[in-house]
Design an enzyme around this catalytic site. Structure first.
Site, PDB file in Angstrom:
ATOM      1  N   ASP A 312     -49.399  -4.352  31.219  1.00 57.43           N
ATOM      2  CA  ASP A 312     -48.119  -3.709  30.971  1.00 57.43           C
ATOM      3  C   ASP A 312     -47.571  -3.231  32.318  1.00 57.43           C
ATOM      4  OD1 ASP A 312     -46.002  -2.320  29.563  1.00 57.43           O
ATOM      5  OD2 ASP A 312     -47.123  -0.484  29.955  1.00 57.43           O
ATOM      6  N   ASP A 509     -50.538   1.624  28.355  1.00 67.90           N
ATOM      7  CA  ASP A 509     -50.638   3.082  28.308  1.00 67.90           C
ATOM      8  C   ASP A 509     -49.804   3.730  27.211  1.00 67.90           C
ATOM      9  OD1 ASP A 509     -48.095   2.672  29.535  1.00 67.90           O
ATOM     10  OD2 ASP A 509     -48.196   4.717  30.311  1.00 67.90           O
ATOM     11  N   ASP A 513     -47.959  -0.039  23.211  1.00 66.23           N
ATOM     12  CA  ASP A 513     -49.003  -0.972  23.646  1.00 66.23           C
ATOM     13  C   ASP A 513     -50.177  -1.025  22.678  1.00 66.23           C
ATOM     14  OD1 ASP A 513     -47.716  -1.749  26.041  1.00 66.23           O
ATOM     15  OD2 ASP A 513     -48.403   0.078  27.023  1.00 66.23           O
TER      16      ASP A 513
END
Length: 612
Positions: A312, A509, A513
């Site tokens: 990410d 995080d 996600d």
């Protein structure tokens, strides 16, 4: 000394002492010419160990578990049956000693992980008016003021209230050096005050604090069993069958039952039942010491096999917060002065962008003034007086509305990677604009290179951010693919496509996600600032606000798995060689017992290399 006393008081310790005394007594009596008493000592000591082992086997069978300890029980019983009493006693001593060694090795491997549990504070000193009281941490609530003394472990998450603090975060994040924390800054539970006494303003109850979450994850990790360990249990029946068949064949061909006993004695189960779990738990402990909390042996083994990484961007590849990128000013204005005036006014706003401006001004050492008559237009900006000057800070349209008649603001193209633009007007004139961006973490390029060296075939960036920002931030870092504008479902689709190149690791995080972390073969969450949902969904958590632990965790996992496999292959190979020699009559029961335990000790010590 205390460890030795605890060992002697334990059941395993007493059993080892009992068989050791019996064996020593038998040897002395044999040397004194009393073979009948020596035989009694050997048989009595062996019987004590064998009885304990049989009880353990029966309990395991009742639970539906079929273990390799049956081989050891057959070896002891067979040796007693054919009169190889000394060999039986040696097998009993080595078996009991091996169990004690396993317990020691397992305890040493878990030491760093259980240290996190042992450090958990139970009480705290709370301010109650002008007095202090000691309370259980369970009763602490947000808003309570706690006195944190030098050496105290912070019991809850909170903020520094009144002055600066010197905090050692090593136990939680792995950072080696203490750091100074400013007044009003957040601090995590589980860290240690190594400076002067300070006041902590609690922001979460103990049950919801960072350290409590880490403790829960540690317990999950300690209780987890690796697939390789379960695989060893499934092989138990086959290993036992092969051992019995070889022993019976040796007896049938030679007509000598002693050969069958020798085969049973040298057939060591330890490479499977001891080496694998010890190596895996050692790897878990080593990873925890480097700030990577892996939730069990299964996750560690899966981490060792990953070949594709999906990262990410926001909060993972980048810091997850807006930071000063540049200040553009118009004629007659100084960049630092524009930032100082804007940050001074933004002290009246709780907005995240306001905090970013204040942090940037503080980093530059700019002295902020107290704003007056400040008014905030939600979602637009702030207007007020700073040192007698009218200042307006916010979005372009909001600030332009305060300019003198006829004044315009030229539209300049934004530099690559800029995500937020803050316009500033002073006394009715456009002073400039402050550009904010979420920059990549330091050392990211070196980290990606190291991941390539660890065998990653593809490294993919998956973000919900705009494509232009994603390309600007990560375009030159060597990603194999960059996917932007993704929804949580979109990230899952990226993971599914990436799986064609091998097992996939996802690092994220945010709450968005969490589905992707579950969908990946291994999910790793950024645990310091990341969302609780992502930490719960993940297979592992990085305890520091850095990606450095990612490469460390993968390297540790690979090494632990490699060491476990080495121990199994080498141990089984040596055992099979010994069994064949015993079947051929070249290895009597006593020598076979000594060889067996030498192999056991060797594979356990080899497994402990995963701690280094």
């Amino acid at each position: 000394m205390s460890g030795a006393i605890a060992f002697l008081r334990s059941g395993q310790g007493l059993l080892v002492v009992a068989i050791a005394v019996a064996l020593a007594a038998g040897l002395v009596l044999s040397a004194l010419g009393r073979p009948e008493l020596a035989t009694f000592a050997y048989r009595a000591g062996t019987a004590a160990v064998l009885a304990t082992l049989v009880v353990s086997i029966i309990a395991s069978l009742r639970r539906g578990q079929f273990g390799l300890d049956i081989v050891a029980a057959l070896a002891m019983a067979g040796a007693l049956a054919v009169g190889e009493n000394l060999a039986a006693a040696v097998v009993a001593l080595m078996y009991a000693g091996g169990q004690a060694l396993e317990s020691y090795a397992d305890g040493r491997a878990k030491r760093e992980m259980t240290a996190l549990l042992a450090r958990a504070p139970r009480t705290a000193v709370r301010h109650r008016g002008a007095e202090l009281e000691t309370v259980d941490i369970e009763v602490i609530r947000p808003g309570d003021r706690l006195m944190i003394r030098r050496g105290d472990v912070l019991p809850v998450d909170g903020t520094i209230a009144g002055g600066r603090a010197l905090i050692d975060t090593a136990a939680v994040t792995g950072e080696s050096l203490p750091r100074h924390v400013a007044d009003g800054a957040p601090v995590m539970s589980g860290t240690t005050n190594v400076g002067d006494v300070f006041t902590l303003l609690a922001t979460r109850p103990a049950s919801e604090s960072t350290y409590a979450g880490i403790v829960r994850l540690v317990r999950d990790a300690i209780e987890g069993r690796a697939p390789m360990a379960r695989l060893a249990d499934r092989f138990a029946l086959g290993f036992l069958a092969a051992t019995v068949i070889l022993a019976v064949a040796a007896w049938a061909i030679s007509g000598d039952p002693v050969r069958a006993v020798a085969v049973l004695v040298v057939a060591t189960p330890c490479p499977l039942i001891l080496a694998v779990p010890v190596a895996i738990v050692a790897g878990l402990s080593r990873a925890a010491g480097r700030g990577v909390l892996v939730k069990g042996g299964g996750a560690l083994e899966a981490l060792a096999r990953v070949r594709v990484i999906v990262l990410d961007k926001t909060g993972t590849l980048t810091h997850g917060e807006a930071r000063l990128a540049d200040i553009e000013v118009f004629e007659g204005f100084d960049p630092d002065e524009v930032l100082r005036l804007a940050a001074s006014l933004d002290q009246a706003s709780p907005h995240v962008v306001a905090r970013a401006l204040i942090a940037a001004a503080t980093e530059r050492g700019l002295a902020l003034a107290t704003p007056e008559a400040a008014t905030e237009a939600p979602g637009e900006g702030v207007d007020g007086i700073v040192e007698g000057r009218r200042v307006r800070v916010g979005g372009r349209a909001y600030v332009l509305s305060a300019l003198a008649d006829g004044q315009t603001a030229p539209m300049r193209p934004l530099p690559a990677g800029v995500g937020v633009v803050v316009s500033v007007a002073v006394d009715g004139r456009l002073a400039g604009r402050i550009l904010l961006a979420d920059g990549i973490r330091d050392g990211t390029e070196a980290l990606l290179a190291r991941l390539r060296g660890l065998g990653m075939r593809r490294i993919v960036l998956a973000t919900g951010d705009r494509a232009d920002i994603a390309e600007a931030v990560a375009g030159g870092l060597g990603f194999d693919e960059i996917h932007a504008g993704l929804t949580p479902e979109g990230k899952i689709a990226v993971i599914a496509a990436a799986r064609a190149s091998g097992p996939v690791l996802m690092v994220g995080d945010g709450v968005n996600d969490a589905p992707a972390l579950v969908a990946a073969d291994v999910g790793i969450a950024m645990g310091v600032r990341g969302a609780a949902a992502s930490a719960e969904a993940a297979d592992a958590v990085l305890l520091s606000d850095s990606l450095d632990g990612l490469a460390d965790g993968i390297a540790i996992a690979k090494r632990a798995r490699q060491i476990a496999l080495q121990s199994v292959v080498a141990g089984i190979a040596l055992s099979v060689a010994g069994m064949l020699a015993a079947a051929a009559g070249y290895l009597p029961p006593l020598q076979g017992a000594l060889l067996q335990e030498a192999i056991d000790v060797a594979v356990i010590l080899n497994a402990l290399r995963a701690l280094r």
